[in-house]
Design a protein around this motif. Structure first.
Motif, PDB file in Angstrom:
ATOM      1  N   ILE A 189       0.830  -1.202   0.000  1.00  0.00           N
ATOM      2  CA  ILE A 189       0.000   0.000   0.000  1.00  0.00           C
ATOM      3  C   ILE A 189       0.862   1.249   0.000  1.00  0.00           C
ATOM      4  N   GLY A 190       2.048   1.170   0.632  1.00  0.00           N
ATOM      5  CA  GLY A 190       2.957   2.308   0.592  1.00  0.00           C
ATOM      6  C   GLY A 190       3.411   2.634  -0.820  1.00  0.00           C
ATOM      7  N   VAL A 191       3.736   1.591  -1.597  1.00  0.00           N
ATOM      8  CA  VAL A 191       4.143   1.804  -2.995  1.00  0.00           C
ATOM      9  C   VAL A 191       2.974   2.362  -3.809  1.00  0.00           C
ATOM     10  N   LEU A 192       1.761   1.830  -3.591  1.00  0.00           N
ATOM     11  CA  LEU A 192       0.596   2.324  -4.322  1.00  0.00           C
ATOM     12  C   LEU A 192       0.320   3.786  -4.012  1.00  0.00           C
ATOM     13  N   GLU A 193       0.425   4.152  -2.722  1.00  0.00           N
ATOM     14  CA  GLU A 193       0.177   5.540  -2.344  1.00  0.00           C
ATOM     15  C   GLU A 193       1.250   6.460  -2.923  1.00  0.00           C
ATOM     16  N   TRP A 194       2.474   5.990  -2.939  1.00  0.00           N
ATOM     17  CA  TRP A 194       3.573   6.784  -3.492  1.00  0.00           C
ATOM     18  C   TRP A 194       3.363   7.024  -4.987  1.00  0.00           C
ATOM     19  N   ARG A 195       2.978   5.983  -5.710  1.00  0.00           N
ATOM     20  CA  ARG A 195       2.716   6.143  -7.144  1.00  0.00           C
ATOM     21  C   ARG A 195       1.528   7.066  -7.389  1.00  0.00           C
ATOM     22  N   ARG A 196       0.513   6.950  -6.546  1.00  0.00           N
ATOM     23  CA  ARG A 196      -0.656   7.813  -6.713  1.00  0.00           C
ATOM     24  C   ARG A 196      -0.276   9.279  -6.482  1.00  0.00           C
ATOM     25  N   ALA A 197       0.588   9.515  -5.487  1.00  0.00           N
ATOM     26  CA  ALA A 197       0.999  10.887  -5.185  1.00  0.00           C
ATOM     27  C   ALA A 197       1.828  11.483  -6.325  1.00  0.00           C
ATOM     28  N   ARG A 198       2.583  10.635  -7.031  1.00  0.00           N
ATOM     29  CA  ARG A 198       3.434  11.136  -8.134  1.00  0.00           C
ATOM     30  C   ARG A 198       2.662  11.311  -9.429  1.00  0.00           C
ATOM     31  N   ARG A 199       1.453  10.763  -9.507  1.00  0.00           N
ATOM     32  CA  ARG A 199       0.667  10.843 -10.725  1.00  0.00           C
ATOM     33  C   ARG A 199       0.217  12.288 -10.961  1.00  0.00           C
ATOM     34  N   PRO A 200       0.394  12.822 -12.160  1.00  0.00           N
ATOM     35  CA  PRO A 200      -0.034  14.205 -12.420  1.00  0.00           C
ATOM     36  C   PRO A 200      -1.541  14.344 -12.275  1.00  0.00           C
ATOM     37  N   PRO A 201      -2.011  15.470 -11.744  1.00  0.00           N
ATOM     38  CA  PRO A 201      -3.447  15.653 -11.567  1.00  0.00           C
ATOM     39  C   PRO A 201      -4.189  15.642 -12.899  1.00  0.00           C
TER      40      PRO A 201
END
Length: 331
Positions: free
Chosen positions: A316-328
């Motif tokens: 879940i940490g990796v998923l949240e990190w990828r989500r945070a890096r995704r452009p809006p």
């Protein structure tokens, strides 16, 4: 996990719940993260060994008869003294000023509750198993994020929390040899730690060093109220303590304070997303100290439960990190 009350799990739990970890270098008052990931990882690993040593020291002196409340007072008072001695000469007395003193007191109270619950857990459970149960705390934060942090609900977080809880069930399974009283205290402690992590988000505007001092100060003040009731009954035990036990008792606050300061340094050297997977290595330091001191080593099924919890948290940490890096998304 009293030792980890501001520890790596707090950093990881707040990071996964979107945004930078409380008390990390990404807060408004702290310097930016430098690109030294190896140094950050090394500092984090050293901090985890320091904090696991605190856990083991607390369990050891309680086995010698030191009351848990007295142990906790010494742990907080020495933490507070060391923090003042190291931080104030460098930062000045202004470092004590908090932008949100009420939230700092709430956070300190939650940290104290987590400390008392974890030390109680250590009286009943081996150190490795107690530590593993407390790995639930960051995932509880994710579970409560829609209400406590006003973040959008996400199915991935609920699944991760559910999987981690299955891992805990494997560890505390019937026939696993764990004391049910200690297990209940461990689960209560995990919820208390999650409350502390949520409170940490609310003081993120403060310098992380301010939080280190306040956490020690709040615990010292609150426990000092109980001290007159604890010391008279503890005097016979204290008179019989040898110099080694006294040194270990005082060391609980010293290792705790240094562990927290090392973690702050780690998160200033490397990004939270880089360090998050390594926080789960605390189970290695906890298992090692438990094995060296008490000869206890988790069985195969317990390791399966530990792996499930750690795997869920890392995923879940990796998923949240990828989500945070995704452009809006564009409107």
């Amino acid at each position: 996990m009293s030792s980890r009350a501001q520890g790596a799990q707090a950093q990881r739990g707040a990071t996964a719940a979107s945004g930078p970890p409380p008390g990390s270098a990404r807060t408004a008052s702290a310097p930016s993260v430098s690109a030294q990931p190896l140094a950050g990882i090394a500092l984090l690993l050293v901090s985890m060994w320091a904090l696991s040593s605190l856990d083991a020291s607390g369990k050891w002196v309680m086995a010698a008869g030191v009351p848990m409340l007295l142990l906790s007072w010494v742990r907080y008072a020495s933490h507070f003294a060391v923090a003042l001695a190291l931080i104030v000469p460098v930062k000045g007395w202004r470092i004590l000023a908090s932008r949100k003193p009420r939230e700092q007191m709430l956070r300190g109270g939650a940290m104290l509750g987590a400390t008392l619950l974890f030390f109680t857990t250590l009286r009943y459970l081996p150190q490795a198993e107690a530590t593993a149960i407390n790995f639930l705390a960051p995932l509880i934060v994710l579970l409560l994020a829609p209400w406590a942090l006003r973040e959008p609900p996400r199915l991935s977080r609920w699944i991760a929390a559910g999987v981690a809880f299955l891992g805990v069930l494997v560890i505390i399974r019937p026939g696993g040899g764990l004391d049910p009283v200690g297990t209940m205290f461990g689960l209560a402690g995990a919820f208390c730690f999650s409350a502390q992590y949520i409170a940490s988000r609310r003081v993120a505007a403060d310098d992380p060093l301010t939080s280190v001092i306040w956490s020690g100060g709040v615990g010292t003040v609150v426990l000092s109220v109980a001290l007159p009731y604890v010391v008279p009954t503890a005097l016979p035990v204290l008179r019989d303590l040898d110099p080694l036990h006294w040194c270990v008792l005082v060391s609980t606050g010293v290792t705790g304070c240094f562990g927290h300061l090392l973690q702050i340094a780690a998160y200033r050297k490397a990004a939270a997303s880089t360090l998050a997977p390594f926080t789960y290595l605390q189970i290695v330091s906890s298992t090692t100290t438990g094995w060296l001191i008490w000869g206890h080593f988790p069985d195969a099924l317990t390791w399966v439960g530990i792996a499930i919890i750690c795997g869920s948290g890392i995923t879940i940490g990796v998923l949240e990190w990828r989500r945070a890096r995704r452009p809006p998304a564009r409107p």
